[in-house]
Design a protein around this motif. Structure first.
Motif, short mmCIF file in Angstrom:
data_model
loop_
_atom_site.label_atom_id
_atom_site.label_comp_id
_atom_site.label_asym_id
_atom_site.label_seq_id
_atom_site.Cartn_x
_atom_site.Cartn_y
_atom_site.Cartn_z
N PRO A 1 -13.03 -15.48 -6.55
CA PRO A 1 -12.27 -14.57 -5.65
C PRO A 1 -12.42 -13.10 -6.04
N ARG A 2 -12.82 -12.85 -7.30
CA ARG A 2 -12.98 -11.46 -7.73
C ARG A 2 -14.18 -10.80 -7.06
N VAL A 3 -15.17 -11.61 -6.62
CA VAL A 3 -16.32 -11.05 -5.89
C VAL A 3 -15.82 -10.43 -4.58
N LYS A 4 -14.91 -11.12 -3.92
CA LYS A 4 -14.37 -10.61 -2.66
C LYS A 4 -13.53 -9.34 -2.88
N GLU A 5 -12.75 -9.36 -3.96
CA GLU A 5 -11.93 -8.18 -4.30
C GLU A 5 -12.83 -6.97 -4.59
N HIS A 6 -13.90 -7.24 -5.32
CA HIS A 6 -14.88 -6.19 -5.65
C HIS A 6 -15.47 -5.61 -4.37
N ALA A 7 -15.86 -6.50 -3.45
CA ALA A 7 -16.45 -6.07 -2.17
C ALA A 7 -15.47 -5.21 -1.38
N LYS A 8 -14.22 -5.61 -1.39
CA LYS A 8 -13.17 -4.89 -0.66
C LYS A 8 -13.02 -3.47 -1.22
N ILE A 9 -13.05 -3.34 -2.54
CA ILE A 9 -12.94 -2.01 -3.17
C ILE A 9 -14.14 -1.14 -2.78
N LEU A 10 -15.34 -1.72 -2.81
CA LEU A 10 -16.55 -0.95 -2.47
C LEU A 10 -16.49 -0.45 -1.03
N VAL A 11 -16.02 -1.31 -0.13
CA VAL A 11 -16.05 -0.99 1.30
C VAL A 11 -14.85 -0.13 1.71
N GLU A 12 -13.67 -0.48 1.19
CA GLU A 12 -12.46 0.24 1.64
C GLU A 12 -12.19 1.51 0.83
N TRP A 13 -12.33 1.42 -0.50
CA TRP A 13 -12.01 2.58 -1.35
C TRP A 13 -13.25 3.48 -1.56
N SER A 14 -14.32 2.92 -2.09
CA SER A 14 -15.45 3.76 -2.51
C SER A 14 -16.12 4.44 -1.31
N THR A 15 -16.45 3.67 -0.28
CA THR A 15 -17.26 4.25 0.81
C THR A 15 -16.48 4.39 2.12
N GLU A 16 -15.23 3.91 2.14
CA GLU A 16 -14.36 4.07 3.31
C GLU A 16 -15.06 3.75 4.62
N VAL A 17 -15.65 2.57 4.69
CA VAL A 17 -16.39 2.17 5.91
C VAL A 17 -15.45 2.16 7.12
N GLN A 18 -15.91 2.80 8.19
CA GLN A 18 -15.13 2.91 9.43
C GLN A 18 -15.83 2.16 10.56
N LYS A 19 -15.11 1.97 11.64
CA LYS A 19 -15.66 1.35 12.85
C LYS A 19 -16.92 2.10 13.26
#
Lengths: 354, 354
Positions: free
Chosen positions: A3-21
């Motif tokens: 489950p930590r792989v998913k958490e890691h991915a979430k941080i990369l996408v939401e926090w680090s790079t702030e991926v938007q629509k």
């Protein structure tokens, strides 16, 4: 999947790079990073973006170098360029299959290719981007751990509340910018530099994951004193240990290393700017408990400082130019960091912990 | 690395896609195809081209479908589009990690995405392109073999002298085009169709690797008679066995299957064009010794014919439109193929072997 792989991915996408629509995302991944690439793909889709995964590995690079003539090394990859021209976000995942695969490639070939690709690399760092790792056997082995131990180690460093943790690092940046100099004092160490007009940058996980450092580029010719770096580093496939440097008017006037001094010498003698400091920094990530010969992690270890020989970051208002940027790290638990008349770190505590 | 991987790469780059100096190449590969991607990268570099590997897997696709809203499914991947707009050659490698990863994805999502990507797929097939496989455990298992057996099987089919072998297939094309019809006769089989004005295409390994077939699109409403297909096929995750079809004025008027008849029924009833033949073809690759539920290989088996329900290829001057194109195969060792008054195949021999 852990489950930590998913958490890691979430941080990369939401926090680090702030991926938007609507964001176009490029992911670099080796075959070993398949799980994290899967998890990032899902998070990007949830955020309304579209991702393309480019497969990278040292063995692919080795095959390219083995096959390419000098003319081919200069061939501009316009399809790769077009991919990045049309992308908003870059997520680079390092998960080496074999860190030694390029050991026998002619360095001139590597330099030729990096010249050819410079335009693309410059374009990438002007976008939203982050560099990270995916825990794998190769990295675990390099760090002297089992894979499970390495996973715990890496996720402890990465799966933290970045917004909250980095508040103190921004506070440190503010404090450091109130003063005009920086001083590291400790065993065999008293290093001083002026920093007036330079910017201190708080590394909050937007570009490096993990992160946790506050760094600047010192005024090049003001670095004075000596420093003993007790944490080893990996360069040119060799481990350099116990580096000692002495500076006068910003230049290295004396150096030694207990191991691989020849490599240290070749680094210092690379070019005009490689005997000056391009960076002085304070590591602040208390989640990283040990060094693993991976600079992405090691330079962020809490209770440490590091200095880099060579190229300075323009973001910090640095001006030193060099083809190299080699970080070297020192434990500060017995040391002290001061800026002007203010104590930034002493007796194992940052000022915001005192 | 198995030396056959390098030979395979050489055929893909030199024969199938004829990579030239300056060519921009895109390779699709799953993590399991890393070895072939490495070998292709080297061959492309030797030929003076530049390659980008896009990592693809069913698990990546599944993650995308799990994360994407309907709006996201319609988001055009303009970075991927730009990559292909600037590419000359596409090499698609199939090496599935898990063929069932998409089993539980809503088919409407898959259709929505293929609509979004149609423009890109149309662009790819207008370039130099080839589709192939890399022998892997998943494919070996599907083919009922050990990995080593499957490697022997696959390389026997692919590592042949394509230029020389395909001479006979081009000869067959010429002979077939001298006549206005085609007839397959054998056990429980007598199928006839007119082919006037249609083009017979010799599959010589330029687009499929392996290849080895000579095919056309019959004149849609002239297909008459019945046929018994004795080689099983995989559709919608199910194996269909012993298909029998009867045609009148080009349309299926009767059908049966010993196994998965419901799947066959759903295929035939898909749309307006799915109960007509879009293709009639002769398999000519004697290097393929057995069927493996992989259409890329099965339809090329020597001493076989196959027919496809659904979409006809415009290259063959076919006009039948359908969302499906499902090939079904029949052994011809006991059968006979004639065109007009000429025997094309009889008693286990093609006319050029008689």
């Amino acid at each position: 999947m852990d489950p930590r792989v998913k958490e890691h991915a979430k941080i990369l996408v939401e926090w680090s790079t702030e991926v938007q629509k609507g964001d176009m995302v490029v992911i670099y991944a080796s075959p070993v990073a398949h799980d994290l690439a899967i998890a990032v793909t899902k998070e990007v889709a949830i955020s309304g973006g579209s991702s393309v995964i480019v497969m990278q590995s040292e063995d692919v690079m080795k095959a390219y170098y083995d096959g390419a003539s000098n003319e081919t090394l200069e061939l501009f990859p316009k399809h790769l360029n077009a991919l990045f021209e049309n992308c908003d976000v870059f997520i680079g995942i390092s998960a080496p299959v074999n860190t030694k695969a390029l050991a026998n490639v002619d360095p001139m070939k590597i330099i030729a290719r990096s010249k050819t690709n410079k335009e693309i690399n410059d374009m990438i760092v002007a976008k939203r981007w982050v560099g990270t790792i995916h825990p794998c056997t190769t990295l675990a082995q390099q760090g002297n751990m089992s894979l499970e131990e390495y996973r715990d180690f890496a996720y402890n460093a990465m799966l933290i509340d970045w917004k909250n943790e980095s508040k103190n690092w921004y506070l440190m940046k503010e404090h450091l910018e109130r003063h005009d100099d920086i001083r590291f004092v400790g065993p065999e160490t008293d290093l001083y530099a002026k920093t007036e007009g330079r910017i201190w940058i708080a590394g909050d996980g937007k570009h490096n994951m993990p992160c946790g450092e506050v760094f600047t580029a010192p005024i090049e010719d003001t670095v004075e004193g000596k420093i003993y770096f007790d944490i080893p580093l990996l360069q040119q496939g060799k481990v350099i240990e116990d580096v000692r440097l002495a500076f006068e008017k910003g230049e290295v006037v004396d150096f030694s290393a207990e191991k691989s001094e020849d490599v240290l010498k070749s680094i210092i003698e690379t070019d005009e700017g490689s005997n000056k400091l391009g960076e002085m920094a304070i590591g602040t990530n208390r989640g990283i408990k040990q060094h693993t010969l991976s600079m992405l992690f090691d330079e962020k270890i809490g209770d440490t400082i590091h200095c880099a020989l060579g190229m300075a970051y323009p973001d910090a208002n640095g001006t030193n130019q060099s083809a190299i940027h080699v970080d070297i790290i020192k434990t500060m638990k017995e040391g002290e960091i001061t800026a002007g008349d203010e104590v930034i770190y002493k007796k194992g505590k940052y000022f915001y912990e005192m």
